[in-house]
Write a protein that holds these residues in place. Structure first.
Motif, PDB file in Angstrom:
ATOM      1  N   SER A  79     -10.948   1.805   7.805  1.00  0.00           N
ATOM      2  CA  SER A  79      -8.903   1.745   8.885  1.00  0.00           C
ATOM      3  C   SER A  79      -8.475   2.133   9.759  1.00  0.00           C
ATOM      4  O   SER A  79      -7.934   1.331  10.390  1.00  0.00           O
ATOM      5  N   ASP A 105      -0.046  10.304  -4.174  1.00  0.00           N
ATOM      6  CA  ASP A 105       0.832   9.966  -5.405  1.00  0.00           C
ATOM      7  C   ASP A 105       1.636  11.018  -5.508  1.00  0.00           C
ATOM      8  O   ASP A 105       1.081  12.272  -5.640  1.00  0.00           O
ATOM      9  N   LEU A 108       4.087   4.536   8.723  1.00  0.00           N
ATOM     10  CA  LEU A 108       3.423   4.103   9.193  1.00  0.00           C
ATOM     11  C   LEU A 108       2.292   4.548  10.719  1.00  0.00           C
ATOM     12  O   LEU A 108       1.918   4.875  11.843  1.00  0.00           O
ATOM     13  N   ALA A 111      -4.951  -0.198   9.696  1.00  0.00           N
ATOM     14  CA  ALA A 111      -3.816   0.552   8.644  1.00  0.00           C
ATOM     15  C   ALA A 111      -3.314   1.444   8.504  1.00  0.00           C
ATOM     16  O   ALA A 111      -2.957   2.185   8.790  1.00  0.00           O
ATOM     17  N   TRP A 116      -7.378   6.124  -2.887  1.00  0.00           N
ATOM     18  CA  TRP A 116      -6.457   5.604  -2.251  1.00  0.00           C
ATOM     19  C   TRP A 116      -5.940   6.390  -2.884  1.00  0.00           C
ATOM     20  O   TRP A 116      -4.480   6.369  -2.670  1.00  0.00           O
ATOM     21  N   GLU A 154       6.868  10.949   1.890  1.00  0.00           N
ATOM     22  CA  GLU A 154       5.998  10.355   2.044  1.00  0.00           C
ATOM     23  C   GLU A 154       4.699  11.074   2.502  1.00  0.00           C
ATOM     24  O   GLU A 154       3.731  11.174   2.689  1.00  0.00           O
ATOM     25  N   SER A 197       0.184   4.143   6.503  1.00  0.00           N
ATOM     26  CA  SER A 197       1.267   3.928   5.360  1.00  0.00           C
ATOM     27  C   SER A 197       2.470   3.508   5.561  1.00  0.00           C
ATOM     28  O   SER A 197       3.085   2.608   6.453  1.00  0.00           O
ATOM     29  N   GLU A 198       3.061   2.796   4.742  1.00  0.00           N
ATOM     30  CA  GLU A 198       4.267   1.874   4.548  1.00  0.00           C
ATOM     31  C   GLU A 198       5.335   2.554   5.137  1.00  0.00           C
ATOM     32  O   GLU A 198       5.486   1.634   5.845  1.00  0.00           O
ATOM     33  N   ILE A 199       5.594   4.019   4.954  1.00  0.00           N
ATOM     34  CA  ILE A 199       7.145   4.041   5.630  1.00  0.00           C
ATOM     35  C   ILE A 199       7.054   4.910   6.891  1.00  0.00           C
ATOM     36  O   ILE A 199       7.478   3.755   8.202  1.00  0.00           O
ATOM     37  N   ARG A 246      -3.878   5.580   8.579  1.00  0.00           N
ATOM     38  CA  ARG A 246      -4.698   5.993   7.210  1.00  0.00           C
ATOM     39  C   ARG A 246      -5.806   6.920   7.530  1.00  0.00           C
ATOM     40  O   ARG A 246      -6.723   7.752   7.184  1.00  0.00           O
TER      41      ARG A 246
END
Lengths: 168, 433
Positions: free
Chosen positions: A120, B59, A131, A125, B54, A53, A127-129, A134
């Protein structure tokens, strides 16, 4: 006026190189980090849970850091078969039109990136894992797009201040 | 607005911008934005763009792009590529070794670098002056090197296959592996072209070449690095040890070590490689971002879907559809460079190919070969101008174009083989899975 514009243009070109250097540094970090991730996964049997990530997030600033540098180096692909055949005055006008369109596109993406950075930051906001916030990734992207847009604006002003005959 | 109005309008606007010399990434965005504002107001279009940017750039797969570009730049600026050519030329003593050596070096270079132009530039920079000095025909010399560069696009890692995989959502690993056998066949075809050329025009290949014998140590230091880097990429992806992105990172790091260790890479050349990577990324950054907007507008108006339905309503045979698509790409390739073509046309073309019943991994390989033809066809054949530039007046653009013709025929023959025997491309990926 023209000399001041040329000085300004040179300053933006230096800025473009610095931004490209920043992006290059990130590529080195990604290369080393991912290689380290592969090594610890196979050699120490202990996968690095951050690498995927984190390095993917770092790609965002890399994607835009070279925009102004590519313009400075005339690296954008274009088809000039038709414009090469035009008389100098008409070619100059087409160059102004093209630079204006590039400024409009750069400006639109800059606006989007600045708006996303501010949005953001206020929304928190992440990131997913990992955190990670952004805005930390949007901000360098927005800065790169802004420097590109300002540089394009200066180049456009320079074109407007230059007559086609003095160019030839 | 009807889908065909949007499709025709987008295409007309795009062609107009490209014709007036607007750089392609900007032309793509400038053509898309008026249609985006038909769907959304300005502030909503900003939010859509934020989400699209984004989404596309966070990616992990895409991360392979800067790493492979960096790897190619490192090889191009070190002596690793030229050294390989010296071995294949001096170490293998047969008639025409400089020509065969050029093909071998381009293939070896292709196994570590995904850019056709860098391949032609690196090997051509050393091989062209050498071949002309030895008395090889100008057309043969320039043709073999311009065409040789295209091997980089088919033999993995390939940037075109990488972008194809991203646009069509196909496995990058499978696409890379699918390129291996056709790549080997193409190398064989190119060797045959030189062999036949030598028979038909014996004067174009000198009967004797002065060559200094190389020691085992020298051979190891010239072939070793390419072998090591190429095997790292291929084996890592093929065996599933690493993802394409991981393979790119590890091989790039390995290349840094080898380029400094045996490739005589200087610190300045290292910095130049990084900046050249950023130069490419600058253009790709905007191209991909604009491509996403373009794709969004197309998809919103269901242009690819409707276009596919319209095409299929004519009840054409799949092979006629394929022929039309290939002729379209070869014609378009005369005016546009491959990466731009990929982002402009593929979102509309690949659903059609899928609906016509073609395997998208197989089509990826065929598509890549048409892109190879594109870089060899005037007026915008990038490799032609690269070789003419390296020649510094010793070869004309006419020499390069005529010299490329038999190699273009070999590329067309390879497409024929792939159509007759799809397993040529699909056998290895099937074995892998």
């Amino acid at each position: 006026m023209k000399e001041r514009l040329q000085t300004l243009c040179a300053q933006f070109e230096r800025g473009a190189v610095w931004f490209a250097g920043f992006g290059a540094l990130i590529i080195v970090v990604q290369m080393v980090w991912i290689s380290y991730g592969v090594m610890v996964r196979y050699v120490f049997n202990s996968p690095d849970r951050m690498v995927t990530e984190a390095t993917a997030l770092l790609l965002f600033p890399v994607a835009f850091a070279g925009l102004a540098f590519a313009l400075k180096e005339d690296a954008y692909p274009k088809v000039t078969m038709m414009t090469d055949r035009l008389p100098a005055r008409l070619r100059h006008m087409v160059e102004i039109l093209n630079m204006g369109l590039m400024l409009a596109v750069g400006g639109f993406f800059s606006l989007a990136a600045v708006s996303a950075t501010i949005g953001s930051f206020h929304s928190g906001a992440a990131s997913e894992i990992l955190l990670w916030p952004r805005y930390l990734f949007w901000a360098p992207g927005a800065a790169s797009l802004l420097i590109f847009s300002f540089y394009t604006a200066v180049r456009l002003a320079l074109l407007l201040a230059t007559s086609p005959t003095s160019e030839d | 607005m009807e889908w065909y109005e949007v499709g025709i309008g987008l295409l007309a606007l795009l062609m107009m911008f490209i014709t007036i010399g607007l750089p392609i990434p900007f032309a793509l965005a400038a053509a898309s934005l008026p249609f985006l504002w038909q769907i959304q107001d300005f502030s909503t279009s900003l939010v859509s763009s934020e989400l699209k940017l984004w989404g596309v750039w966070i990616d992990y797969i895409l991360l392979a792009v800067p790493l492979f570009v960096f790897l190619g730049e490192l090889i191009g600026r070190s002596n690793i590529g030229p050294n390989l050519y010296q071995f294949l030329h001096q170490g293998v003593r047969i008639k025409g070794s400089a020509a065969y050596g050029s093909i071998g070096a381009c293939a070896g270079f292709g196994a570590v670098c995904g850019s056709s132009m860098v391949g032609s530039l690196t090997i051509g920079g050393v091989a062209l002056p050498e071949m002309i000095r030895l008395g090889y025909g100008r057309r043969l010399s320039s043709g073999v090197l311009a065409a040789g560069g295209t091997l980089s696009v088919l033999i993995p890692p390939s940037l075109i296959l990488l972008f194809y995989g991203i646009v069509t959502d196909q496995s990058i690993g499978e696409l890379f592996i699918a390129g291996v056998v056709p790549g080997v066949i193409l190398v064989t075809f190119f060797v045959l072209v030189v062999l036949v050329w030598g028979m038909l025009k014996p004067g174009d290949i000198p009967s004797r070449e002065e060559a200094i014998k190389m020691t085992l140590m020298e051979i190891a230091s010239t072939v070793g690095p390419i072998l090591l880097i190429g095997l790292t990429i291929t084996v890592a992806i093929y065996t599933g040890i690493a993802t394409p992105t991981e393979a790119a990172a590890v091989s790039a790091l390995l290349t840094v070590a080898l380029a400094f260790g045996v490739g005589e890479l200087t610190r300045a050349a290292f910095v130049e490689s990084l900046l050249a990577t950023m130069r490419t990324m600058g253009y790709l950054g905007l191209l991909l971002s604009a491509g996403v907007l373009f794709g969004f507008v197309l998809t919103y108006f269901r242009v690819p879907h409707q276009f596919t339905e319209l095409f299929l309503s004519y009840d054409l045979s799949p092979y006629l559809v394929l022929t039309i698509v290939l002729v379209f790409y070869i014609a378009l390739g005369m005016f546009l460079e491959p990466v731009s073509m990929t982002f402009i046309t593929l979102p509309t073309i690949y659903p059609l190919m899928s609906a016509a019943g073609f395997d998208l991994i197989w089509f990826g390989v065929v598509y890549t070969i048409t892109m190879e033809i594109a870089v060899l066809t005037p007026p915008v054949g990038l490799n032609l101008y690269v070789i003419q530039g390296i020649g510094r007046g010793s070869v004309t653009i006419g020499d390069v174009i005529i010299g490329c013709l038999p190699f273009i025929a070999a590329l067309v023959a390879l497409i024929g083989i792939l159509i007759l025997m799809p397993s040529t491309a699909l056998w290895l990926p099937e074995l892998m899975s």
